[in-house]
Design a protein around this motif. Structure first.
Motif, PDB file in Angstrom:
ATOM      1  N   LEU A 378       0.838  -1.197   0.000  1.00 29.17           N
ATOM      2  CA  LEU A 378       0.000   0.000   0.000  1.00 29.17           C
ATOM      3  C   LEU A 378       0.875   1.249   0.000  1.00 29.17           C
ATOM      4  CD1 LEU A 378      -2.793  -0.882   2.609  1.00 29.17           C
ATOM      5  CD2 LEU A 378      -2.854  -1.130   0.116  1.00 29.17           C
ATOM      6  N   SER A 379       0.324   2.342  -0.500  1.00 28.01           N
ATOM      7  CA  SER A 379       1.044   3.615  -0.500  1.00 28.01           C
ATOM      8  C   SER A 379       1.075   4.189   0.913  1.00 28.01           C
ATOM      9  CB  SER A 379       0.371   4.605  -1.446  1.00 28.01           C
ATOM     10  OG  SER A 379      -0.896   5.003  -0.927  1.00 28.01           O
ATOM     11  N   GLU A 382      -2.396   5.322   1.732  1.00 29.70           N
ATOM     12  CA  GLU A 382      -3.327   4.214   1.961  1.00 29.70           C
ATOM     13  C   GLU A 382      -3.092   3.580   3.336  1.00 29.70           C
ATOM     14  OE1 GLU A 382      -4.037   2.752  -2.675  1.00 29.70           O
ATOM     15  OE2 GLU A 382      -2.312   2.024  -1.527  1.00 29.70           O
ATOM     16  N   GLN A 385      -4.689   5.931   5.678  1.00 29.52           N
ATOM     17  CA  GLN A 385      -6.123   5.988   5.422  1.00 29.52           C
ATOM     18  C   GLN A 385      -6.875   4.824   6.081  1.00 29.52           C
ATOM     19  OE1 GLN A 385      -7.112   8.577   3.062  1.00 29.52           O
ATOM     20  NE2 GLN A 385      -9.162   8.307   3.887  1.00 29.52           N
ATOM     21  N   HIS A 418       1.822   8.909  -2.491  1.00 29.73           N
ATOM     22  CA  HIS A 418       1.408   7.774  -3.318  1.00 29.73           C
ATOM     23  C   HIS A 418       2.533   6.783  -3.581  1.00 29.73           C
ATOM     24  CE1 HIS A 418      -2.254  10.018  -3.717  1.00 29.73           C
ATOM     25  NE2 HIS A 418      -1.620  11.035  -4.279  1.00 29.73           N
TER      26      HIS A 418
END
Length: 557
Positions: A378-379, A382, A385, A418
């Protein structure tokens, strides 16, 4: 003895080319101790690899006693950041490998040298263990012992002590100084610890931020040897050098690259999930008892019987208070934190947060671990998040995205939202973990040596960020650390833990310093060095083990 002349080093080609070092020149004299204070990603390890002959420069030259360095040699011993141990050999076997390869002596003499360095790093009890059976700090001790046992002409130390607790680190610093003094050993040390450099070095030279990093101005250290840690606190020249080096590094950070535009965090309120009020627990009687540890104990079952790691830990923390825990490795600091997080079962006693007993993990407690705990695919955004979506389900998508971006920007990752976690450096990954914790707006923030893996500059920056965000949110926080300066900078109270097993609170230091705090202001405050001396004395007094004392009345008040 060792000379670098206009050295340049790059990796990759074309658009993927990274210019790491540029025009690096350094002359190390025989018997000299040089410390290089480096920035994260600036090329510290590359520089050490060039000195060791593990890499060749693209331009310029590296010479040892006038001869070009083109390959590794036993006259240049190196200790790596990442241990570099033979996984199939025991502690004794790894050290014996170096001794047998470099020492022309009888079997008994070689065995005696092996035992000496195993004892030095405190691993006599683990001499038959494999690296996989050791903690990170123990592995680093093996690497240090192996390099010292080779008796090289010059010792190249690439942050070898960064993973060690304060007591072991101090012991190895003393051994390194003894080797320098008795044998006239020449040493080049890369370190993120300004105090370590001042304790050991004749010269301290910063490596400027990359790309195209080069050596900055040198700081001559003329402090009389041997240098005593406690006595240095009262030395005006030590204070002047310490302030000068720190301010240079902080200014270099400020000058390196444009500062990101500031943004404000969305004004949204988290939803508290899963918290249950203890049946027999009264509501919090006052904000001074927001967090309560009462008779907390942790026992592990072992083949030799029950092992009590923490025994009778009693502490009350006020709402909005910042507490730091310090102590030697194995004293149970991280165990206490793990129980507070609900990640480890409580054997005895209990923990109450805001009138509710802790019996499982929950988003009202955010944890930042020693090593980044991210999903690598995942970034950065993310990963943050995931927590934001859980605690702000009522907020719209834009508000949640803004919350994620705000905290990533605050930790200096606004341009890396990202990028996948697996593509980030360790320091950058740890920043993501810190941003994720802040973004949860927790009731209790738990930090388990969150800055221990970072270089000095990044650590200072993130301490400032932590203080800034904490000042805005006043979240109740507990931070485990080995760094006494960090403990003083962050805390309202420093809780000192006795040695384990059966560890408990050995003392509490009230930090009466004005807020908001900054490292620059801290260095000039008259009480700062008094606090340092108190903590150093505690760690020294508790360095030999023994029966721990009962927690003071102040701890339970």
């Amino acid at each position: 003895m060792l000379a670098l002349n206009d050295v340049c080093k790059s990796y990759g080609t074309g658009a993927a080319r990274t210019d790491v070092l540029k025009a690096v020149s350094l002359a190390v004299e025989e018997g000299e101790f040089v410390a290089i204070v480096g920035f994260s990603g600036a090329g510290k390890s590359t520089l050490m690899s060039l000195m060791a002959g593990l890499a060749l420069p693209d331009g310029g030259s590296v010479t040892f006693r006038g001869k070009p360095v083109t390959e590794p040699g036993p006259e240049r011993g190196i200790v790596f950041q990442s241990y570099a141990l033979m996984p199939w050999l025991t502690v004794e076997g790894n050290i014996a490998l170096a001794v047998d390869a470099t020492m022309q002596a009888g079997k008994a003499e070689r065995a005696a040298r092996i035992r000496h360095y195993i004892d030095l790093v405190g691993l006599s009890h683990a001499k038959d263990r494999l690296p996989a059976e050791l903690s990170g700090g123990m592995r680093q001790r093996v690497a240090v012992a192996r390099a010292l046992a080779m008796n090289p002409e010059i010792l190249l130390l690439d942050e070898p002590l960064s993973a060690l607790d304060a007591l072991t680190r101090a012991k190895l610093q003393d051994e390194i100084e003894a080797i320098r003094a008795i044998e006239g050993k020449t040493i080049v040390l890369v370190t993120n610890d300004v105090d370590e450099a001042l304790l050991l070095a004749d010269r301290i030279i910063p490596l400027t931020p990359g790309p195209n990093a080069t050596l900055g101005p040198e700081f001559r250290v003329t402090l009389e040897r041997p240098r005593d840690r406690t006595a240095l606190n009262h030395d005006t020249e030590y204070r002047r050098l310490r302030a000068g080096i720190t301010q240079y590094l902080m200014q270099a950070a400020a000058d390196h690259g444009p500062r990101e535009d500031e943004r404000e965090a969305p004004k949204i309120v988290p939803v508290r999930l899963g918290a249950r009020r203890k049946k027999n627990a009264a509501p919090p009687r006052s904000e001074s008892r927001y967090v309560e540890f009462f008779d907390l104990g942790k026992v592990y079952a072992t083949p030799k019987g029950a092992l009590t790691v923490v025994d009778g830990f009693d502490l009350k923390i006020a709402k909005g208070e910042f507490v730091t825990l310090i102590g030697h490795s194995g004293c149970g600091k991280s165990t206490v934190l793990s129980m507070a997080a609900g990640l480890s079962e409580i054997s005895r006693g209990g923990i109450v947060l805001d009138g509710r007993e802790i019996d499982e993990a929950g988003p009202d407690r955010a944890v930042v671990f020693q090593s980044p705990a991210l999903f690598p695919w995942l970034s950065a955004a993310e990963n943050v998040q995931l927590g934001v979506d859980r605690v702000y389900p009522h907020a719209n998508r834009r508000e949640r995205a803004d919350m994620t971006a705000y905290y990533l920007q605050r930790v200096g990752l606004g341009d890396s939202l990202h990028r996948r976690a697996q593509d980030l450096s360790n320091g950058m990954r740890q920043r993501v973990g810190i941003a994720r914790a802040f973004a949860l707006s927790p009731k209790l923030l738990l930090l388990d040596e969150p800055f221990g893996m970072l270089d000095a500059l990044t650590r200072w920056e993130l301490q400032e960020v932590l203080m800034e965000v904490w000042t805005r949110t006043r979240v109740t926080a507990i931070c485990v650390t080995h760094d006494i300066d960090e403990a003083i900078l962050l805390a309202d109270r420093v809780v000192m833990m006795s040695n384990g097993p059966n560890a408990r609170i050995g003392g509490i230091l009230e930090v009466d310093l004005p807020r908001p705090r900054s490292r620059r202001a801290l260095l000039d405050h008259p009480k700062y060095y008094e606090y340092r001396e108190a903590l150093l004395s505690f760690l020294k007094d508790h360095g030999t083990g023994g029966v721990p004392k009962r927690a003071s009345a102040e701890a339970a008040a």
